[in-house]
Design a protein around this motif. Structure first.
Motif, PDB file in Angstrom:
ATOM      1  N   ASP A   1      49.967  51.476  -7.904  1.00  0.00           N
ATOM      2  CA  ASP A   1      51.306  51.378  -7.314  1.00  0.00           C
ATOM      3  C   ASP A   1      52.430  51.591  -8.311  1.00  0.00           C
ATOM      4  OD1 ASP A   1      50.121  50.795  -4.940  1.00  0.00           O
ATOM      5  OD2 ASP A   1      50.950  48.774  -4.748  1.00  0.00           O
TER       6      ASP A   1
ATOM      7  N   TRP B   1      45.161  51.185  -1.513  1.00  0.00           N
ATOM      8  CA  TRP B   1      44.131  50.646  -2.404  1.00  0.00           C
ATOM      9  C   TRP B   1      43.172  51.731  -2.885  1.00  0.00           C
ATOM     10  CZ3 TRP B   1      38.888  50.795  -1.735  1.00  0.00           C
ATOM     11  CH2 TRP B   1      38.406  51.071  -0.473  1.00  0.00           C
TER      12      TRP B   1
ATOM     13  N   HIS C   1      41.402  58.390   2.794  1.00  0.00           N
ATOM     14  CA  HIS C   1      41.649  56.955   2.795  1.00  0.00           C
ATOM     15  C   HIS C   1      40.774  56.290   3.848  1.00  0.00           C
ATOM     16  CE1 HIS C   1      43.681  53.183   2.358  1.00  0.00           C
ATOM     17  NE2 HIS C   1      44.105  53.178   3.606  1.00  0.00           N
TER      18      HIS C   1
ATOM     19  N   PHE D   1      40.809  48.960   5.992  1.00  0.00           N
ATOM     20  CA  PHE D   1      40.128  47.681   5.791  1.00  0.00           C
ATOM     21  C   PHE D   1      39.475  47.191   7.088  1.00  0.00           C
ATOM     22  CE2 PHE D   1      43.732  47.266   2.687  1.00  0.00           C
ATOM     23  CZ  PHE D   1      42.963  47.175   1.547  1.00  0.00           C
TER      24      PHE D   1
END
Ligand SMILES: Cc1cc2nc3c(=O)[nH]c(=O)nc-3n(C[C@H](O)[C@H](O)[C@H](O)COP(=O)(O)OP(=O)(O)OC[C@H]3O[C@@H](n4cnc5c(N)ncnc54)[C@H](O)[C@@H]3O)c2cc1C
Length: 116
Positions: free
Chosen positions: A46, A64, A98, A101
């Motif tokens: 980040d 993430w 990506h 979660f």
């Protein structure tokens, strides 16, 4: 429904007199070897702003997955620099991908946004 908002790079703790080049989004600029504008200082995740010419199918998003890929690649770049090896950019920066979660089976490959 899934909503998301921006992530802001928290660079303040690292400035303290250090004259880093900053990206337009406020992150520490890194080149294609995750090297900041200061000698021997690398950044990943980040806090950094990818400042290389990206592949047509990759964009930086503060997620993430990219933090992990960048961290891994930055470590490889540091080791290569120490040993005097030349390495190519990691293939994970060729194609944006990506995974979400919470066990949802959602994979986002390529530029899935309308922008760009
Ligand atoms: C609310 C929220 C929701 C998100 N949801 C998602 C999501 O669903 N999917 C997704 O992919 N990404 C999501 N993200 C983004 C994701 O969390 C980040 O992209 C990722 O965690 C970045 O990893 P990082 O290692 O770069 O930074 P971080 O995970 O922020 O790690 C930085 C670490 O540095 C430590 N630190 C800070 N200052 C200092 C200091 N001075 N000295 C020592 N240590 C320090 C911090 O405590 C922290 O542990 C979300 C982010 C937020 C804020």
């Amino acid at each position: 429904m899934v909503g998301a908002t921006e992530v802001t790079p928290n660079i303040e703790p690292f400035l303290c007199g250090n004259n880093f080049d900053l990206g337009e989004d406020g992150g520490l600029k890194v080149d294609d070897h995750m090297h900041t504008s200061l000698s021997d200082i690398y950044a990943a995740g980040d806090i950094c702003t990818a400042s290389w010419q990206p592949s047509p199918m990759w964009q930086q998003m503060r997620l993430w997955t990219q933090a992990r890929q960048m961290g891994w690649y930055a470590a490889k770049c540091m080791a290569a620099a120490t040993l005097g090896y030349s390495i190519d950019m990691d293939f994970s920066f060729e194609l944006f991908a990506h995974v979400t979660f919470f066990n949802y089976k959602v994979v986002l490959p390529g530029k899935y946004h309308t922008w760009g």
